[in-house]
Design an enzyme around this catalytic site. Structure first.
Site, PDB file in Angstrom:
ATOM      1  N   ASN A  17       0.824  -1.080  -0.029  1.00 29.18           N
ATOM      2  CA  ASN A  17      -0.067   0.013   0.140  1.00 29.18           C
ATOM      3  C   ASN A  17       0.833   1.185  -0.015  1.00 29.18           C
ATOM      4  O   ASN A  17       0.733   2.130  -0.637  1.00 29.18           O
ATOM      5  CB  ASN A  17      -0.843   0.080   1.073  1.00 29.18           C
ATOM      6  CG  ASN A  17      -2.146  -0.680   1.007  1.00 29.18           C
ATOM      7  OD1 ASN A  17      -3.171  -0.317   0.110  1.00 29.18           O
ATOM      8  ND2 ASN A  17      -2.508  -1.879   1.555  1.00 29.18           N
ATOM      9  N   ARG A  64       1.843   0.512  26.183  1.00 26.25           N
ATOM     10  CA  ARG A  64       1.343   1.058  24.766  1.00 26.25           C
ATOM     11  C   ARG A  64       1.361   2.237  24.771  1.00 26.25           C
ATOM     12  O   ARG A  64       1.791   2.966  23.809  1.00 26.25           O
ATOM     13  CB  ARG A  64      -0.106   0.442  24.724  1.00 26.25           C
ATOM     14  CG  ARG A  64      -0.174  -0.911  24.329  1.00 26.25           C
ATOM     15  CD  ARG A  64      -1.602  -1.179  23.706  1.00 26.25           C
ATOM     16  NE  ARG A  64      -1.841  -2.787  23.573  1.00 26.25           N
ATOM     17  CZ  ARG A  64      -1.398  -3.156  22.297  1.00 26.25           C
ATOM     18  NH1 ARG A  64      -0.980  -2.642  21.118  1.00 26.25           N
ATOM     19  NH2 ARG A  64      -1.619  -4.402  22.326  1.00 26.25           N
ATOM     20  N   MET A  89       0.685  -2.885  12.242  1.00 24.15           N
ATOM     21  CA  MET A  89      -0.166  -3.600  13.017  1.00 24.15           C
ATOM     22  C   MET A  89       0.087  -3.435  14.488  1.00 24.15           C
ATOM     23  O   MET A  89       0.474  -4.291  15.376  1.00 24.15           O
ATOM     24  CB  MET A  89       0.467  -5.098  12.750  1.00 24.15           C
ATOM     25  CG  MET A  89       0.372  -5.645  11.274  1.00 24.15           C
ATOM     26  SD  MET A  89      -1.412  -5.477  10.603  1.00 24.15           S
ATOM     27  CE  MET A  89      -1.789  -6.998  11.063  1.00 24.15           C
ATOM     28  N   ARG A  90      -0.534  -2.474  14.928  1.00 28.60           N
ATOM     29  CA  ARG A  90      -0.381  -1.923  16.183  1.00 28.60           C
ATOM     30  C   ARG A  90      -1.646  -1.436  16.781  1.00 28.60           C
ATOM     31  O   ARG A  90      -2.403  -0.723  16.082  1.00 28.60           O
ATOM     32  CB  ARG A  90       0.711  -1.037  16.595  1.00 28.60           C
ATOM     33  CG  ARG A  90       2.129  -1.476  16.472  1.00 28.60           C
ATOM     34  CD  ARG A  90       2.568  -2.424  17.458  1.00 28.60           C
ATOM     35  NE  ARG A  90       2.444  -1.821  18.732  1.00 28.60           N
ATOM     36  CZ  ARG A  90       2.599  -2.737  19.998  1.00 28.60           C
ATOM     37  NH1 ARG A  90       2.643  -3.910  19.783  1.00 28.60           N
ATOM     38  NH2 ARG A  90       2.359  -2.032  21.011  1.00 28.60           N
ATOM     39  N   HIS A 108      -8.129  -0.746   6.114  1.00 35.88           N
ATOM     40  CA  HIS A 108      -8.706  -2.053   6.481  1.00 35.88           C
ATOM     41  C   HIS A 108      -9.054  -3.057   5.595  1.00 35.88           C
ATOM     42  O   HIS A 108      -9.955  -2.675   4.593  1.00 35.88           O
ATOM     43  CB  HIS A 108      -9.693  -1.848   7.722  1.00 35.88           C
ATOM     44  CG  HIS A 108      -9.993  -3.108   8.308  1.00 35.88           C
ATOM     45  ND1 HIS A 108      -9.310  -3.506   9.308  1.00 35.88           N
ATOM     46  CD2 HIS A 108     -11.045  -3.832   8.066  1.00 35.88           C
ATOM     47  CE1 HIS A 108      -9.803  -4.635   9.711  1.00 35.88           C
ATOM     48  NE2 HIS A 108     -10.875  -4.805   9.080  1.00 35.88           N
ATOM     49  N   LEU A 143     -11.345   0.242  17.918  1.00 35.28           N
ATOM     50  CA  LEU A 143     -10.547  -0.344  16.690  1.00 35.28           C
ATOM     51  C   LEU A 143     -11.364  -0.401  15.379  1.00 35.28           C
ATOM     52  O   LEU A 143     -12.356  -0.803  15.319  1.00 35.28           O
ATOM     53  CB  LEU A 143     -10.118  -1.868  17.266  1.00 35.28           C
ATOM     54  CG  LEU A 143      -9.443  -2.623  16.435  1.00 35.28           C
ATOM     55  CD1 LEU A 143      -7.909  -1.974  15.812  1.00 35.28           C
ATOM     56  CD2 LEU A 143      -9.225  -4.078  16.897  1.00 35.28           C
ATOM     57  N   GLU A 173      -7.544  -2.170  -2.530  1.00 39.95           N
ATOM     58  CA  GLU A 173      -6.680  -1.209  -1.678  1.00 39.95           C
ATOM     59  C   GLU A 173      -5.993  -0.085  -2.262  1.00 39.95           C
ATOM     60  O   GLU A 173      -5.986   1.036  -1.913  1.00 39.95           O
ATOM     61  CB  GLU A 173      -5.841  -2.205  -0.641  1.00 39.95           C
ATOM     62  CG  GLU A 173      -6.934  -3.010   0.180  1.00 39.95           C
ATOM     63  CD  GLU A 173      -5.976  -3.858   1.363  1.00 39.95           C
ATOM     64  OE1 GLU A 173      -4.885  -3.248   1.585  1.00 39.95           O
ATOM     65  OE2 GLU A 173      -6.498  -4.916   1.453  1.00 39.95           O
TER      66      GLU A 173
HETATM   67  C1  GRF Z   1      -3.187  -4.860   3.890  1.00 41.68           C
HETATM   68  O1  GRF Z   1      -4.114  -5.769   3.398  1.00 41.68           O
HETATM   69  C2  GRF Z   1      -3.929  -3.777   4.739  1.00 41.68           C
HETATM   70  O2  GRF Z   1      -5.413  -3.567   4.580  1.00 41.68           O
HETATM   71  C3  GRF Z   1      -3.623  -4.568   6.067  1.00 41.68           C
HETATM   72  O3  GRF Z   1      -2.699  -5.072   6.169  1.00 41.68           O
HETATM   73  C4  GRF Z   1      -2.291  -5.233   4.708  1.00 41.68           C
HETATM   74  C5  GRF Z   1      -0.910  -4.572   4.561  1.00 41.68           C
HETATM   75  O4  GRF Z   1      -0.396  -5.234   3.355  1.00 41.68           O
HETATM   76  N1  GRF Z   1      -4.155  -3.522   7.183  1.00 41.68           N
HETATM   77  P1  GRF Z   1       0.888  -4.066   2.612  1.00 41.68           P
HETATM   78  O5  GRF Z   1       2.056  -4.106   3.802  1.00 41.68           O
HETATM   79  O6  GRF Z   1       0.517  -2.738   2.337  1.00 41.68           O
HETATM   80  O7  GRF Z   1       1.290  -4.972   1.456  1.00 41.68           O
END
Ligand code: GRF
Length: 203
Positions: A17, A64, A89-90, A108, A143, A173
């Site tokens: 992304n 946190r 991922m936090r 998401h 969340l 995405e």
């Molecule tokens: C994506 O599917 C995003 O929606 C999710 O984690 C993934 C990240 O993929 N939150 P990348 O690191 O952008 O390839």
């Protein structure tokens, strides 16, 4: 002509992304890419594009809140206008979400409010939904809630696995995240409760 916005992108993994953001004209500049993991593949994408990077390991902080405060401080040093969570991922505490309220965006991999949290593709298959997809939304303390800016849907096929479904959703995405970021940079998003109004482009 308003000043171009300064964007920070936070990642934890491969950064596809982030790559999509770097390929599009965002009407703003990605000036900083941060990760909580030094081995996040996406950091190399940023470095190759000449963008400053940093790693802040959550393991170095007792709570946190302490991690979030350090992250806020690092982003504020760069005077960023917008923070994009692109596979970060936090779980963030209000220390972070309040510091960037109204200028914090997440991608998401589900059609929220369905399937917040993890393993969205497997859960979508298990529930038998026929449409699945992705959501870009403003982040609030809750969340995977918060005002929705954009969504894209894909059909679920009979022979889909979590991996095939994830791959098709990921294509979407990469479309809606740059689009949403551009709308933000053009000052075209108005938050009204849980709804986001998209203002027309200036002629
Ligand atoms: C994506 O599917 C995003 O929606 C999710 O984690 C993934 C990240 O993929 N939150 P990348 O690191 O952008 O390839």
């Amino acid at each position: 002509m308003p000043r171009r916005k300064r964007i920070a992108v936070l990642i934890s993994g491969r950064g596809s992304n982030l790559g999509a953001l770097l390929r599009h004209d965002l009407a703003g500049e990605v000036v900083l890419v941060g990760s909580n993991r030094a081995d996040a593949g996406g950091l190399a994408l940023a470095t190759d594009a000449g963008i400053a990077t940093f790693t802040l390991s959550h393991r170095d902080f007792a709570t946190r809140e302490a991690f979030d405060a350090a992250l806020v401080a690092r982003l504020n040093l760069a005077a960023v206008d917008l923070v994009v969570l692109a596979g970060f991922m936090r779980i963030l505490t209000p220390v972070f979400t309040e510091a960037f309220a109204g200028r914090l965006i997440n991608i998401h991999p589900s059609l929220l409010p369905a399937f917040p949290g993890l393993d969205t593709h497997a859960r979508a298959l298990a529930e038998g939904v026929k449409l699945h997809g992705c959501t870009v939304h403003f982040v609030t303390p809750e969340l995977d809630r918060g005002p929705i800016i954009a969504q894209a849907a894909v059909q679920v096929e009979d022979d889909d696995t979590p991996a095939t479904l994830a791959a098709r959703v990921l294509v979407q995405e990469h479309q809606i995240l740059p689009w949403a970021v551009r709308l933000f940079c053009e000052d075209r998003l108005r938050i009204e409760g849980l709804r986001v109004r998209v203002l027309p482009a200036l002629a």
